[in-house]
Enzyme design. Structure first.
Site: not given
Ligand code: ATP
Ligand code: LTN
Length: 334
Positions: A115, A197, A200
């Site tokens: 980040k 991964k 969002k």
């Molecule tokens: P950003 O990409 O903006 O950092 P994020 O998509 O990782 O956000 P978070 O709010 O950090 O979203 O994660 C929410 C939950 O979703 C966490 O438990 C995280 O482990 C899970 N998660 C996020 N992305 C994935 C993914 N690609 N596959 C499986 N689990 C995920």
């Protein structure tokens, strides 16, 4: 333990639009586990401001996320669904825990490094101490289990280290939590770059399926997913794009990778992509309908927000009082 049940805590940030990764990696497991545990599911809006947010957008997204928790199948009468910012104990415990966390530990966090690289113009102290606030979230409720995607494992380990360090000095104040990582969907990868991964905050909208994408968009994104030139459907690390599609298919249908591979044996990638698209639509379409229904009932959601914040606040303040006593803050005069 609360009322004889083990305690579960998890949260998601109200930033960006939720992806299929968030749903399959986290939210879906939350629902499966919700009967077995005393659950706290927070919309962690305080974590969200570690990167700049438009106030109106943040407020709207926080509400949408809370609604989504309910739409996904979490009963808000049984599970404590609330906004982190409504329970001030989170910030208070985070301060105390900051004093029990080392700079070196925070410096090693890969999410911070990612980040910081992404937001080089705003590497604020909150971004650095983000994992301490997360530890406070978890430890406030004497949590036993924390269901998250694999990417959060490092933060969970740090939480455990902080809890153990604190307990070693002051006695058994905190329950030391365990992570719960689901068997399928723990890491859904980007549809455009299967080495990263699904996230969002990806700039490429084709890389992620958003939970609110309409059926045609979902089908199109699956069709365009990056695969390989091998031409054989198998579940292997050498074909990460294909493997990711099979993971999505399995997480949506409940099938095992072996079953899926058998089902598509001898077929082309196009057939698989189409089936993945349909499987995702089959999961997201009913979810979107429930969200739309719930959004109509403002009074109901408002009541949930109020009552659950009070409930969370009650449990959180118990732990906080105990912490204050242990570290030597003077008693309040009542
Ligand atoms: P950003 O990409 O903006 O950092 P994020 O998509 O990782 O956000 P978070 O709010 O950090 O979203 O994660 C929410 C939950 O979703 C966490 O438990 C995280 O482990 C899970 N998660 C996020 N992305 C994935 C993914 N690609 N596959 C499986 N689990 C995920
Ligand atoms: N850091 C997490 C969100 C989060 C969380 C938590 C998850 C904040 N506090 C407590 C589990 C438990 C994330 O980025 N996914």
């Amino acid at each position: 333990m609360l009322d004889g049940k083990k305690v579960l805590f998890s949260g998601m940030q109200a930033t960006g639009n939720l992806t299929l990764g968030n749903y399959l990696g986290a939210l879906k497991n939350w629902v499966t586990l919700s009967d077995e545990y005393e659950c706290f599911y927070s919309v962690v809006d305080m974590h969200s401001i570690t990167v700049r947010q438009d106030p109106q957008v943040l407020r709207k997204r926080a509400r949408a996320l809370l609604t989504l928790y309910i739409a996904a199948g979490l009963d808000p009468e049984k599970n404590c669904i609330y906004y982190q910012s409504h329970v001030s104990a989170h910030a208070e415990l985070a301060w105390v825990l900051n004093c029990f966390t080392y700079m070196g530990e925070l410096n090693r966090m890969t999410q911070f490094k990612d980040k910081a690289a992404k937001h080089a113009d705003n590497i604020n102290a909150g971004l650095f101490t983000y994992p301490v606030l997360m530890a406070a979230d978890i430890l406030l409720y004497q949590t036993d289990v924390v269901p998250v995607g694999i990417d959060q494992m490092q933060h969970l380990e740090l939480t455990r280290d902080i809890a153990e360090r604190f307990n070693a000095i002051y006695g058994d104040v905190f329950t030391v939590p365990e992570a719960y990582i689901g068997k399928v969907g723990a890491k859904i990868m980007s549809l455009q770059d299967p080495s990263r991964k699904m996230s969002k905050s990806d700039e490429n909208p084709n890389a992620s399926i958003y939970l609110m994408d309409d059926a045609d968009t979902i089908r199109r994104k699956c069709k365009r997913a990056v695969t390989d030139s091998v031409g054989i459907i198998q579940y292997t690390d050498e074909q990460p794009g294909l493997r990711n599609l099979l993971d999505i298919y399995c997480a949506c249908t409940g099938k095992t990778p072996e079953e899926a591979v058998r089902e598509f044996d001898g077929q082309g990638y196009g057939v698989l992509k189409e089936a993945v698209g349909e499987a995702v639509v089959g999961v997201l379409d009913p979810l979107q309908k429930r969200v739309a229904e719930l959004e109509k009932d403002k009074a109901y959601i408002d009541r949930i927000i109020k009552e659950n914040a009070e409930k969370a606040g009650y449990f959180a303040s118990k732990t906080l009082r105990k912490v204050h006593r242990k570290i030597g803050f003077p008693d309040r005069i009542r």
